[in-house]
Design an enzyme around this catalytic site. Structure first.
Site, PDB file in Angstrom:
ATOM      1  N   ASP A   1       0.844  -1.202   0.000  1.00 51.25           N
ATOM      2  CA  ASP A   1       0.000   0.000   0.000  1.00 51.25           C
ATOM      3  C   ASP A   1       0.880   1.253   0.000  1.00 51.25           C
ATOM      4  O   ASP A   1       0.380   2.376  -0.124  1.00 51.25           O
ATOM      5  CB  ASP A   1      -0.993  -0.015   1.176  1.00 51.25           C
ATOM      6  CG  ASP A   1      -0.318  -0.064   2.529  1.00 51.25           C
ATOM      7  OD1 ASP A   1       0.914  -0.230   2.592  1.00 51.25           O
ATOM      8  OD2 ASP A   1      -1.036   0.070   3.548  1.00 51.25           O
ATOM      9  N   SER A   2       2.207   1.056   0.080  1.00 49.01           N
ATOM     10  CA  SER A   2       3.134   2.175  -0.111  1.00 49.01           C
ATOM     11  C   SER A   2       3.002   2.757  -1.518  1.00 49.01           C
ATOM     12  O   SER A   2       3.560   3.811  -1.801  1.00 49.01           O
ATOM     13  CB  SER A   2       4.576   1.727   0.143  1.00 49.01           C
ATOM     14  OG  SER A   2       4.889   0.586  -0.633  1.00 49.01           O
ATOM     15  N   ASP A  51      -1.202  -6.097  -0.643  1.00 47.18           N
ATOM     16  CA  ASP A  51      -1.435  -5.472   0.669  1.00 47.18           C
ATOM     17  C   ASP A  51      -2.909  -5.152   0.851  1.00 47.18           C
ATOM     18  O   ASP A  51      -3.545  -4.580  -0.052  1.00 47.18           O
ATOM     19  CB  ASP A  51      -0.645  -4.160   0.741  1.00 47.18           C
ATOM     20  CG  ASP A  51       0.345  -4.150   1.882  1.00 47.18           C
ATOM     21  OD1 ASP A  51       0.280  -5.038   2.761  1.00 47.18           O
ATOM     22  OD2 ASP A  51       1.203  -3.240   1.879  1.00 47.18           O
ATOM     23  N   LYS A 111      -1.356  -9.418   2.627  1.00 43.57           N
ATOM     24  CA  LYS A 111      -0.660  -9.012   3.862  1.00 43.57           C
ATOM     25  C   LYS A 111      -1.546  -8.024   4.599  1.00 43.57           C
ATOM     26  O   LYS A 111      -2.194  -7.179   3.967  1.00 43.57           O
ATOM     27  CB  LYS A 111       0.688  -8.367   3.515  1.00 43.57           C
ATOM     28  CG  LYS A 111       1.396  -7.757   4.735  1.00 43.57           C
ATOM     29  CD  LYS A 111       2.844  -7.404   4.458  1.00 43.57           C
ATOM     30  CE  LYS A 111       3.044  -6.066   3.782  1.00 43.57           C
ATOM     31  NZ  LYS A 111       2.535  -4.904   4.557  1.00 43.57           N
ATOM     32  N   GLU A 114      -1.664  -5.577   8.445  1.00 43.83           N
ATOM     33  CA  GLU A 114      -0.864  -5.050   9.545  1.00 43.83           C
ATOM     34  C   GLU A 114      -1.543  -5.312  10.889  1.00 43.83           C
ATOM     35  O   GLU A 114      -2.778  -5.297  10.976  1.00 43.83           O
ATOM     36  CB  GLU A 114      -0.667  -3.530   9.368  1.00 43.83           C
ATOM     37  CG  GLU A 114       0.096  -3.174   8.109  1.00 43.83           C
ATOM     38  CD  GLU A 114       0.330  -1.667   7.967  1.00 43.83           C
ATOM     39  OE1 GLU A 114      -0.053  -0.886   8.877  1.00 43.83           O
ATOM     40  OE2 GLU A 114       0.896  -1.277   6.927  1.00 43.83           O
ATOM     41  N   GLU A 144       8.884  -4.483  10.684  1.00 46.88           N
ATOM     42  CA  GLU A 144       9.329  -3.176  10.176  1.00 46.88           C
ATOM     43  C   GLU A 144       9.689  -2.255  11.342  1.00 46.88           C
ATOM     44  O   GLU A 144       8.931  -2.136  12.321  1.00 46.88           O
ATOM     45  CB  GLU A 144       8.205  -2.532   9.344  1.00 46.88           C
ATOM     46  CG  GLU A 144       8.590  -1.137   8.835  1.00 46.88           C
ATOM     47  CD  GLU A 144       7.673  -0.594   7.751  1.00 46.88           C
ATOM     48  OE1 GLU A 144       6.729  -1.296   7.336  1.00 46.88           O
ATOM     49  OE2 GLU A 144       7.920   0.560   7.322  1.00 46.88           O
TER      50      GLU A 144
END
Ligand code: KIV
Length: 290
Positions: free
Chosen positions: A37-38, A76, A106, A108, A175
């Site tokens: 999502d970056s 993501d 993925k 978070e 991270e």
């Protein structure tokens, strides 16, 4: 494949957001391509990752998977796509798989997200976890800060990692955590850890494509990034050379130009001149391609 690499050859993961970056990552031998999502900050010009939606992630994931890479493609799950109900979470994860073509997703967070991880895993979708500095929590973390620096916070993070494993993740991204924390997690859990700003002990490493290659012109680079090329500078040089050749007339040259058969050219030139129309009509009738 990924789980089998625990403690073995390091896993190499890099982000990609479109077909060209995916092709490059795959040619270079990435084990995993993460459609992060970056994409929000790296490609779409947002300040953080919170702006992207499932639609945006599906769009970019599909661009990556259309290149048919050998690497596993992980899509993501964006902010708010796995925060309300398990049904909605599974539906969103399913879109990344069915429409985006990803092989895994993925998300978070730790113990707060266990029900979502389990639900996605129960839908037969492989899930990767992500702990530590989780960018979707930028506001609740009070900025992008290294996490787990104090013993208690580190202990919570290690417990989160174990809980995620019990819930069924096949790997965990760590991270922005101190190396010792990443090292303990890596020793304690049976699935691979993939570090980004988490030291050398992890089972693999991930970086953002534009950071590694220097394509992210003028972007701030965190301490943990190693930039191996300067593609943005190379691109500026290439464009400057192109513009200079346009100015001087050196571009395009003969070999970069299409030509017309001489006979057709003559007819065309006559057509373009109204006083010659009668002659041109006659010529058209005689012309081999008329
Ligand atoms: O979105 C992303 O690029 C990521 C990596 C930094 C792990 O989640």
């Amino acid at each position: 494949m990924v789980a089998a690499r625990k403690g073995g050859e390091k896993l190499k993961m890099v982000t990609a957001y479109d077909a060209p970056t995916a092709r490059i990552a795959d040619r270079a031998g990435a084990d995993i391509i993460l459609v992060g999502d970056s994409v929000a900050n790296v490609v779409l010009g947002h300040d953080d990752t919170l702006a992207v939606t499932v639609d945006v992630m599906v769009h970019h994931t599909a661009a990556v998977t259309r290149t048919d890479p050998k690497a596993l493609v992980v899509g993501d799950m964006p902010w708010l796509s796995y925060h309300s109900t398990t049904q909605e979470t599974v539906a969103n994860a399913g879109r990344l798989i069915r429409e985006g073509g990803a092989g895994a997703v993925k998300l978070e967070g730790g113990r707060k997200r266990l029900a979502m991880v389990e639900a996605v895993r129960d839908a037969e979708i492989p899930v990767m976890g992500h702990l530590g500095l989780t960018p979707q929590s930028v506001h609740s973390m009070g900025g992008y800060r290294v996490q787990g620096k104090e013993a208690h916070a580190a202990y919570e993070l290690i417990s989160d990692a174990s809980a995620l494993v019990d819930a069924g993740v096949f790997a965990i991204v760590l991270e922005g955590v101190p190396d010792v924390v990443a090292s303990i997690v890596t020793e304690e859990i049976p699935v691979p850890t993939i570090g980004i700003g988490a030291g050398a002990a992890c089972d693999g490493q991930v970086l953002v494509f534009h950071d590694v290659t220097g394509l992210g012109a003028g972007e701030y680079l965190p301490k943990f990034v190693r930039q191996y090329a300067s593609l943005a500078d190379d691109a500026v040089e290439a464009l400057e050379a192109f513009f200079a050749d346009v100015d001087s007339g050196a571009f395009p040259s003969e070999v970069e130009t299409y030509h017309m058969p001489a006979e057709s050219e003559e007819i065309l030139r006559n057509l373009a001149n109204p006083s010659d129309h009668i002659l041109a009509d006659e010529a058209m009738e005689r012309a081999p391609d008329a």
